[in-house]
Scaffold this active site. Structure first.
Site, PDB file in Angstrom:
ATOM      1  N   SER A 195       0.871  -1.187   0.000  1.00 21.02           N
ATOM      2  CA  SER A 195       0.000   0.000   0.000  1.00 21.02           C
ATOM      3  C   SER A 195       0.902   1.230   0.000  1.00 21.02           C
ATOM      4  O   SER A 195       2.087   1.130   0.345  1.00 21.02           O
ATOM      5  CB  SER A 195      -0.840  -0.012   1.286  1.00 21.02           C
ATOM      6  OG  SER A 195      -1.471   1.247   1.490  1.00 21.02           O
ATOM      7  N   TYR A 199      -2.269  -1.369  10.357  1.00 22.61           N
ATOM      8  CA  TYR A 199      -2.193  -1.441   8.899  1.00 22.61           C
ATOM      9  C   TYR A 199      -0.841  -0.919   8.392  1.00 22.61           C
ATOM     10  O   TYR A 199      -0.181  -1.555   7.574  1.00 22.61           O
ATOM     11  CB  TYR A 199      -3.352  -0.627   8.311  1.00 22.61           C
ATOM     12  CG  TYR A 199      -3.565  -0.790   6.830  1.00 22.61           C
ATOM     13  CD1 TYR A 199      -4.339  -1.832   6.330  1.00 22.61           C
ATOM     14  CD2 TYR A 199      -3.028   0.116   5.917  1.00 22.61           C
ATOM     15  CE1 TYR A 199      -4.559  -1.973   4.959  1.00 22.61           C
ATOM     16  CE2 TYR A 199      -3.242  -0.019   4.552  1.00 22.61           C
ATOM     17  CZ  TYR A 199      -4.013  -1.059   4.079  1.00 22.61           C
ATOM     18  OH  TYR A 199      -4.227  -1.195   2.726  1.00 22.61           O
TER      19      TYR A 199
HETATM   20  P1  NAD Z   1     -11.604  -5.881  -0.244  1.00 16.99           P
HETATM   21  O1  NAD Z   1     -12.191  -5.769   1.108  1.00 16.99           O
HETATM   22  O2  NAD Z   1     -12.405  -5.515  -1.446  1.00 16.99           O
HETATM   23  O3  NAD Z   1     -11.074  -7.364  -0.484  1.00 16.99           O
HETATM   24  C1  NAD Z   1     -10.362  -8.052   0.500  1.00 16.99           C
HETATM   25  C2  NAD Z   1     -10.351  -9.516   0.147  1.00 16.99           C
HETATM   26  O4  NAD Z   1      -9.652 -10.222   1.187  1.00 16.99           O
HETATM   27  C3  NAD Z   1     -11.750 -10.132   0.055  1.00 16.99           C
HETATM   28  O5  NAD Z   1     -11.763 -11.113  -0.955  1.00 16.99           O
HETATM   29  C4  NAD Z   1     -11.915 -10.771   1.440  1.00 16.99           C
HETATM   30  O6  NAD Z   1     -12.841 -11.837   1.452  1.00 16.99           O
HETATM   31  C5  NAD Z   1     -10.496 -11.252   1.664  1.00 16.99           C
HETATM   32  N1  NAD Z   1     -10.197 -11.527   3.065  1.00 16.99           N
HETATM   33  C6  NAD Z   1     -10.354 -10.711   4.135  1.00 16.99           C
HETATM   34  N2  NAD Z   1      -9.995 -11.352   5.256  1.00 16.99           N
HETATM   35  C7  NAD Z   1      -9.597 -12.600   4.881  1.00 16.99           C
HETATM   36  C8  NAD Z   1      -9.118 -13.736   5.588  1.00 16.99           C
HETATM   37  N3  NAD Z   1      -8.990 -13.746   6.919  1.00 16.99           N
HETATM   38  N4  NAD Z   1      -8.833 -14.847   4.886  1.00 16.99           N
HETATM   39  C9  NAD Z   1      -8.997 -14.881   3.531  1.00 16.99           C
HETATM   40  N5  NAD Z   1      -9.428 -13.832   2.819  1.00 16.99           N
HETATM   41  C10 NAD Z   1      -9.723 -12.707   3.498  1.00 16.99           C
HETATM   42  O7  NAD Z   1     -10.255  -5.039  -0.158  1.00 16.99           O
HETATM   43  P2  NAD Z   1      -9.291  -4.427  -1.286  1.00 16.99           P
HETATM   44  O8  NAD Z   1      -9.397  -2.957  -1.185  1.00 16.99           O
HETATM   45  O9  NAD Z   1      -9.464  -5.086  -2.586  1.00 16.99           O
HETATM   46  O10 NAD Z   1      -7.886  -4.812  -0.650  1.00 16.99           O
HETATM   47  C11 NAD Z   1      -7.032  -5.798  -1.186  1.00 16.99           C
HETATM   48  C12 NAD Z   1      -5.602  -5.510  -0.741  1.00 16.99           C
HETATM   49  O11 NAD Z   1      -5.195  -4.264  -1.279  1.00 16.99           O
HETATM   50  C13 NAD Z   1      -5.442  -5.418   0.772  1.00 16.99           C
HETATM   51  O12 NAD Z   1      -4.223  -6.014   1.156  1.00 16.99           O
HETATM   52  C14 NAD Z   1      -5.403  -3.920   1.007  1.00 16.99           C
HETATM   53  O13 NAD Z   1      -4.699  -3.598   2.168  1.00 16.99           O
HETATM   54  C15 NAD Z   1      -4.672  -3.469  -0.224  1.00 16.99           C
HETATM   55  N6  NAD Z   1      -4.862  -2.052  -0.554  1.00 16.99           N
HETATM   56  C16 NAD Z   1      -6.102  -1.549  -0.806  1.00 16.99           C
HETATM   57  C17 NAD Z   1      -6.224  -0.201  -1.133  1.00 16.99           C
HETATM   58  C18 NAD Z   1      -7.539   0.419  -1.443  1.00 16.99           C
HETATM   59  O14 NAD Z   1      -7.587   1.662  -1.573  1.00 16.99           O
HETATM   60  N7  NAD Z   1      -8.602  -0.323  -1.607  1.00 16.99           N
HETATM   61  C19 NAD Z   1      -5.093   0.605  -1.178  1.00 16.99           C
HETATM   62  C20 NAD Z   1      -3.845   0.062  -0.917  1.00 16.99           C
HETATM   63  C21 NAD Z   1      -3.738  -1.284  -0.604  1.00 16.99           C
END
Ligand code: NAD
Length: 262
Positions: free
Chosen positions: A144, A157
């Site tokens: 991130s 985080y």
């Molecule tokens: P999201 O909530 O849409 O998806 C998260 C996914 O992880 C889902 O499929 C959920 O079911 C799964 N998950 C959660 N807990 C779990 C567990 N214990 N076991 C198995 N699966 C699990 O989130 P996202 O925004 O797509 O985030 C994905 C990654 O990207 C994360 O690591 C997040 O930190 C990172 N990220 C997101 C953003 C953003 O702005 N959305 C920015 C930077 C980094």
């Protein structure tokens, strides 16, 4: 762009958001995919079938809870048993919790560290021998902007994501003389359920419309004023799987609308 026919990719947290965008992108290049993540059973099964039909690749699903190391290992074992190996590992699953450090609940700290950081270690440990056996591999850790800089109220985080960037460098060095690479992608704001929750909280707290809450969220951090898309992150992950990216090793690649340029 990469042809991934005959390759197997495990993408954690791919039932939603960024993970699903990456799974689509890799499947579009011909990779077989092991999906993982939570959600409604029927909806996940219909997603699995839809992706398999659309991209004509094998799509498996494993509901491993990545907060449990044994389930991370069984996810990798399942991919090997059902799809024949693991060539690409995308450590994407993640959760967020927002609170000041002196009020941060212990159980949320443990959960964020387990899912956003320790799961990556366990998955790499389990998948790397598969890649070594096949003489090729790609490990992509979704960190991130918070793997590079901090924000208030996100102690678990930010700690986890900085850890992911460090882990990425160690794994890249340990595999430096092989055809296995390890890199991190560092997105800024992407409009996924994880961020929608923060928008809803902001709108409720400050009595804003959803549009205004989105604008405020972006204005605070992301100079472009636009969200990064899951397709853009999928395309970057696909590039990292290509031969052109063979010497990108241990990098933390920003895709953040200028967030960390400030
Ligand atoms: P999201 O909530 O849409 O998806 C998260 C996914 O992880 C889902 O499929 C959920 O079911 C799964 N998950 C959660 N807990 C779990 C567990 N214990 N076991 C198995 N699966 C699990 O989130 P996202 O925004 O797509 O985030 C994905 C990654 O990207 C994360 O690591 C997040 O930190 C990172 N990220 C997101 C953003 C953003 O702005 N959305 C920015 C930077 C980094």
């Amino acid at each position: 762009m990469a042809t991934l026919k005959g390759k197997v990719a495990v993408v954690t947290g791919s039932t939603s958001g960024i993970g699903l965008g990456i799974a689509r992108s890799l499947a579009g290049a011909g990779a077989d995919i092991m999906l993982n993540g939570f959600g409604d059973k029927a909806a996940i099964e219909s997603l699995r079938k839809k992706l398999a039909a659309q991209f004509r690749v094998r799509i498996g699903y494993d509901g491993a809870d990545l907060s449990k190391p044994a389930e991370v290992h069984s996810l990798i074992a399942h991919a090997v048993a059902e799809l024949g190996g693991v060539d690409i590992l995308v450590n994407n699953a993640g959760i967020q919790h927002v609170a000041p450090v002196d009020e941060f609940p212990d159980d949320r700290w443990d959960a964020v560290i387990a899912i956003n950081l320790s799961a990556d270690f366990h998955a790499i440990k389990a998948a790397l021998p598969q890649m070594k056996k096949r003489g090729w591999g790609r490990i992509i850790n979704i960190a991130s902007a918070h793997g590079l800089v901090a924000s208030i109220n996100k102690v678990a985080y930010v700690t986890a994501k900085h850890g992911v960037v460090g882990m990425t460098k160690v794994v890249a060095l340990e595999t430096a003389t092989t055809a296995i690479t390890c890199n991190a992608i560092c997105p800024g704001w992407v409009l996924t359920p994880l961020v929608q929750k923060q928008i809803d909280d902001l709108a409720r707290r400050e009595k804003l419309s959803e549009t205004e809450a989105k604008r405020r969220l972006l204005a605070e951090k992301q100079p472009s004023g636009d969200f990064v898309t899951t397709e853009q992150i999928g395309a970057l992950a696909l590039y990292l799987c290509s031969d052109a990216a063979a010497q990108i090793r241990g990098a933390a690649l920003s895709i953040d609308g200028g967030w960390t340029a400030q």
